[in-house]
Design a protein around this motif. Structure first.
Motif, PDB file in Angstrom:
ATOM      1  N   LEU A   1      48.684  17.680  12.796  1.00  0.00           N
ATOM      2  CA  LEU A   1      47.790  18.441  11.908  1.00  0.00           C
ATOM      3  C   LEU A   1      48.055  19.944  12.012  1.00  0.00           C
ATOM      4  O   LEU A   1      48.140  20.644  10.999  1.00  0.00           O
ATOM      5  CB  LEU A   1      46.330  18.173  12.291  1.00  0.00           C
ATOM      6  N   SER A   2      48.162  20.439  13.245  1.00  0.00           N
ATOM      7  CA  SER A   2      48.332  21.886  13.398  1.00  0.00           C
ATOM      8  C   SER A   2      49.738  22.322  12.970  1.00  0.00           C
ATOM      9  O   SER A   2      49.904  23.428  12.447  1.00  0.00           O
ATOM     10  CB  SER A   2      48.009  22.339  14.828  1.00  0.00           C
ATOM     11  N   TRP A   3      50.727  21.444  13.156  1.00  0.00           N
ATOM     12  CA  TRP A   3      52.081  21.783  12.677  1.00  0.00           C
ATOM     13  C   TRP A   3      52.099  21.798  11.146  1.00  0.00           C
ATOM     14  O   TRP A   3      52.718  22.673  10.519  1.00  0.00           O
ATOM     15  CB  TRP A   3      53.095  20.782  13.226  1.00  0.00           C
ATOM     16  N   GLY A   4      51.410  20.844  10.551  1.00  0.00           N
ATOM     17  CA  GLY A   4      51.280  20.840   9.093  1.00  0.00           C
ATOM     18  C   GLY A   4      50.551  22.089   8.603  1.00  0.00           C
ATOM     19  O   GLY A   4      50.953  22.713   7.610  1.00  0.00           O
ATOM     20  N   ALA A   5      49.483  22.458   9.314  1.00  0.00           N
ATOM     21  CA  ALA A   5      48.744  23.672   8.937  1.00  0.00           C
ATOM     22  C   ALA A   5      49.633  24.900   9.089  1.00  0.00           C
ATOM     23  O   ALA A   5      49.594  25.823   8.253  1.00  0.00           O
ATOM     24  CB  ALA A   5      47.498  23.810   9.809  1.00  0.00           C
TER      25      ALA A   5
END
Lengths: 130, 237
Positions: free
Chosen positions: B154-158
């Motif tokens: 999720l944070s890499w996508g963000a």
């Protein structure tokens, strides 16, 4: 459980992307209006919508006032082809010209006009700031 | 006496909560303080760049809602969660003889149900999903790694979305064309942000596993007991 977490993650990313796109959509009519009327405007009206740093750069480069400089600068007048807004920066593609804008405390202002693409290199502009 | 007891009881209750949850509370507070520090210093740095590029400085509130701040925050989050995700899964299969970060060298793998106290071997205090022995036990047996891996993704996508927006704003400032999201994923800027964080996490984890063989920190569960032999594996003090 894992699948639903991935689904939530995808939804969050999609929402973020939509938010970015949505915010940009709200600004596009304004930047397109300023960019499309810039070339046809009279010299003092052009100077009024130029970014302060661009005014300073033009006056320093030509050793004359912004209005005098704008009176001698002819730009192609074309319809809007497309526009892009990212954060406080915008680009409007016109038929025969590309205009760059920045958001200031007094609204969107033109930072560069009369620009031609040079591929991956920065555009070559007849009117630009620092 | 009863009045004294009534007034001191809640205080001791709060103290107990603080004592029993010190690690989570202190690091939660430190996180917020550091995030505040990043916000203030990042705002000053961002405005320095704005001025040098001939565009207006922005307010702190404006900066905190910008893609520039968002990408600087989440690019570090993703690497931290990647670190823990990889470490949690890697330590199932990889060992380091003598390290407090490793289990015994002969215990490689997910271990037996008896060792893990699941299914028929669950105790009275075991979590319900450890007792059922069905898909819930399978999921619960990997829940820590799955959640860490999920937060990482999720944070890499963000980071990719916020970084894309910040990159395009920078492109327009330097009078270059914006790029699509897939094109941004191929940009050196995205991979430079990503790998510069990843390499530091791998270094930290690897050095912790090895240094724990020979060095000690008295009283820390991250270390072996001070007097433990260098060859002792999996002990914590």
């Amino acid at each position: 459980m894992f699948r639903s977490r991935v689904g939530v993650g995808t939804a969050v990313l999609a929402a973020a992307a939509l938010l970015l796109a949505g915010c940009a959509d709200l600004e596009q009519p304004e930047v397109e209006r300023i960019a499309s009327t810039f070339a046809a405007a009279d010299p003092s009206a052009r100077c009024a919508v130029l970014a302060p740093a661009t005014v300073a750069a033009v006056e320093a480069a030509r050793s004359e006032s912004c209005v005098q400089a704008m009176a001698q600068l002819s730009l192609p007048e074309g319809a809007v082809v497309s526009s892009a807004v990212w954060g406080d920066q915008a680009q409007v593609q016109l038929v025969g010209d590309t205009v760059f804008l920045t958001r200031t405390s007094t609204g969107w202002k033109v930072t560069a006009a009369g620009c031609r693409s040079r591929g991956d290199a920065p555009y070559s502009c007849r009117l630009e700031g620092p | 006496m009863s009045t004294t007891a009534n007034t001191s009881s809640p205080r001791s209750g709060v103290r107990r909560v603080l004592h029993d949850n010190g690690l989570g509370i202190v690091f939660g507070v430190l996180f917020l303080l550091m995030l505040g520090g990043q916000a203030v210093s990042g705002h000053a740095y961002f405005n320095d760049q704005q001025i040098s590029e001939g565009v207006e400085p922005v307010s702190l509130g404006h900066y905190l809602t910008s893609s520039s701040f968002a990408v600087d925050v989440v690019e570090n989050w993703q690497s931290e969660y990647l670190q823990f995700f990889l470490y949690i899964f890697a330590t199932v299969w990889l060992v380091q003889r003598g390290s407090s970060e490793s289990k015994e060298v002969d215990d490689v793998g997910p271990e037996s149900e008896r060792d893990q106290r699941i299914g028929p071997y669950a105790g009275p205090g075991s979590p319900r999903w450890a007792r059922t022995g069905d898909w819930r036990t399978v999921v619960f047996s990997r829940s820590l790694g799955l959640v860490m891996g999920g937060i990482f993704l999720l944070s890499w996508g963000a980071q990719s979305v916020a970084g894309w927006a910040a990159f395009n704003a920078e492109q327009l400032t330097s009078r270059q064309d914006p790029v699509t999201w897939p094109a941004y994923l191929g940009e050196p800027e995205f991979w430079n942000r990503t790998t510069q964080n990843w390499q530091s996490e791998m270094l930290a984890v690897g050095s912790m596993a090895v240094l724990g063989v020979y060095l000690r920190q008295r009283g820390s569960p991250e270390s072996k007991p001070v007097g433990a032999a260098h060859a002792d594996t999996g002990e914590t003090g």
